[in-house]
Design a protein around this motif. Structure first.
Motif, short mmCIF file in Angstrom:
data_model
loop_
_atom_site.label_atom_id
_atom_site.label_comp_id
_atom_site.label_asym_id
_atom_site.label_seq_id
_atom_site.Cartn_x
_atom_site.Cartn_y
_atom_site.Cartn_z
N SER A 96 0.86 -1.18 0.00
CA SER A 96 0.00 0.00 0.00
C SER A 96 0.90 1.23 0.00
CB SER A 96 -0.92 0.01 1.22
OG SER A 96 -1.68 1.20 1.24
N LYS A 97 0.95 1.92 -1.11
CA LYS A 97 1.92 3.01 -1.28
C LYS A 97 1.61 4.23 -0.42
CE LYS A 97 -0.48 4.85 -5.37
NZ LYS A 97 -0.35 5.12 -6.83
N HIS A 98 0.49 4.23 0.28
CA HIS A 98 0.11 5.39 1.10
C HIS A 98 0.50 5.23 2.57
CE1 HIS A 98 -2.13 6.75 -2.37
NE2 HIS A 98 -2.83 5.64 -2.38
N GLN A 99 1.09 4.12 2.95
CA GLN A 99 1.36 3.87 4.36
C GLN A 99 2.73 4.43 4.78
OE1 GLN A 99 0.65 -0.43 4.64
NE2 GLN A 99 -1.32 0.02 5.60
N SER A 100 2.79 4.87 6.04
CA SER A 100 4.04 5.41 6.59
C SER A 100 4.09 5.11 8.08
CB SER A 100 4.13 6.91 6.34
OG SER A 100 3.07 7.59 6.99
N SER A 101 5.25 5.31 8.67
CA SER A 101 5.42 5.01 10.09
C SER A 101 6.63 5.76 10.64
CB SER A 101 5.61 3.50 10.30
OG SER A 101 5.70 3.18 11.67
N THR A 102 6.61 6.02 11.94
CA THR A 102 7.73 6.69 12.61
C THR A 102 8.07 5.93 13.89
OG1 THR A 102 7.09 8.87 11.76
CG2 THR A 102 8.54 8.82 13.68
N VAL A 103 9.36 5.68 14.08
CA VAL A 103 9.85 5.07 15.32
C VAL A 103 10.57 6.15 16.12
CG1 VAL A 103 11.37 3.35 16.34
CG2 VAL A 103 10.05 2.78 14.30
N THR A 104 10.19 6.29 17.39
CA THR A 104 10.75 7.32 18.27
C THR A 104 11.45 6.64 19.44
OG1 THR A 104 8.91 8.79 17.69
CG2 THR A 104 10.17 9.36 19.64
#
Length: 275
Positions: A96-104
Motif C-alpha cells: 500500500s503506497k500510502h502507508q508510513s510510520s515513525t519510530v521514536t
C-alpha cells in the motif's frame, strides 16, 4: 455481498429478457437469444467471483480500508528506563503506497542485551527493524565488535557481510573519508547545516516505496518489503531499505540497505554525537 450478487443476477435476467425473440426467425431467433443470455450470465458469474475474491483483482490496498493480518500501528517498550515507540501501520503482505510510520526513541541501546529487548518489540514490524538498523550503526561506531553482534541479529546473512565491510570504511579512522555522523543523518531534523543534530527524542521516519511492490523471495523465504527513510543528509531525501521476515523467524530482518551506508554529505560545524 449477498445484495450485490442478487442485483447482478437481476441485471442478467433483465438483459436477457430484453432481447427480442422475433417470430419470423423461428428457432434461430430463440438460439440467438439463448446464446446472448448465456454470455450475460457468464459475465455476471465473473463479476460475482471477483467480488468474493478481492485478492485476484487488487495488489494495492487503500489506507482507508481496514486490513487483515497482524500488522500493528502502535508499539512501545521501556528498556533501561528509556522509551522506544512505533506509530503507523505498514501492511506485512500487501503493498500500500500510502502507508508510513515513525519510530521514536530516547537512547541508543548500550549493550547487546538492551538491543535484544528492544528487538523483541520493534523487530516484529518491518519499520521497527529499520530503526534497529540505525541503532546498530551507532553501536558499531562506538564499538565495532558490539555493533557487529547487533547487526547479526538484525540482518540476513547475505546482507550482513556487505554492511559490516562498508561500515568499517564509513565509520572508520580515515578523517578525510569517514562519516561518524552517518547514523544521526538517518534521523529526523539532522542535516549538514546543523552538524547533524537530530530532533529529540530521536525519530526515524519511513514510508512504503510508492513504486516497488512487495515481492515473494524463495531465496530469503519470505515477502520482501521496500521502505524509504526520510533524511536530509543526501541529495535525494528518501533512502531505500529492504526487509524480510524469513519463514519461521520471529523478527523482520534487513535484507538490503546500500542507500543507508552510502557516504552522506560532509558536516558543517562540530558533531555533538548521540545519547
Amino acid at each position: 455481498m449477498k445484495q450485490l450478487i442478487e442485483r447482478m443476477m437481476i441485471v442478467c435476467a433483465v438483459m436477457a429478457l430484453a432481447l427480442p425473440a422475433n417470430a419470423q426467425f423461428g428457432g434461430l431467433g430463440n438460439a440467438i437469444k439463448q446464446h446472448a443470455k448465456n454470455k450475460v450470465e457468464q459475465k455476471v458469474r465473473q463479476k460475482v467471483y471477483q467480488a468474493t475474491n478481492p485478492t485476484n483483482i487488487a495488489d494495492e490496498i487503500s489506507s482507508a480500508i481496514p486490513e487483515k493480518g497482524d500488522a500493528k500501528d502502535k508499539l512501545e517498550c521501556k528498556v533501561a528506563g528509556n522509551s522506544y515507540k512505533m506509530k503507523g501501520k505498514i501492511n506485512h503482505e500487501r503493498w500500500s503506497k500510502h502507508q508510513s510510520s515513525t519510530v521514536t526513541f530516547e537512547r541508543i541501546p548500550a549493550t547487546l542485551d538492551e538491543f535484544k529487548q528492544v528487538q523483541q518489540v520493534l523487530g516484529t514490524e518491518p519499520q521497527g527493524a529499520v530503526a534497529l538498523q540505525v541503532m546498530a550503526f551507532e553501536m558499531f561506531r562506538r564499538d565495532p565488535a558490539l555493533g557487529t553482534e547487533a547487526l547479526k541479529l538484525n540482518n540476513t546473512s547475505t546482507n550482513l557481510s556487505s554492511t559490516v565491510r562498508r561500515l568499517k570504511e564509513i565509520l572508520g579512522d580515515d578523517d578525510s573519508y569517514n562519516r561518524p555522523y552517518l547514523p544521526a543523518a538517518l534521523m529526523q531534523g539532522a542535516k549538514p547545516t546543523n552538524a547533524y543534530t537530530p530532533d529529540f527524542p530521536y525519530q526515524v521516519k519511513m514510508k512504503v516505496d510508492p513504486v516497488k511492490k512487495y515481492q515473494e523471495s524463495e531465496l530469503l523465504e519470505g515477502i520482501v518489503i521496500y521502505l524509504l527513510i526520510d533524511s536530509e543528509g543526501w541529495d535525494t531525501n528518501w533512502r531505500g531499505v529492504e526487509l524480510v521476515k524469513p519463514e519461521g523467524q520471529p523478527y523482520y530482518l534487513v535484507s538490503n540497505c546500500p542507500a543507508m551506508y552510502t557516504q552522506c554529505k560532509k558536516i558543517k560545524g562540530q558533531y555533538a554525537g548521540l545519547k
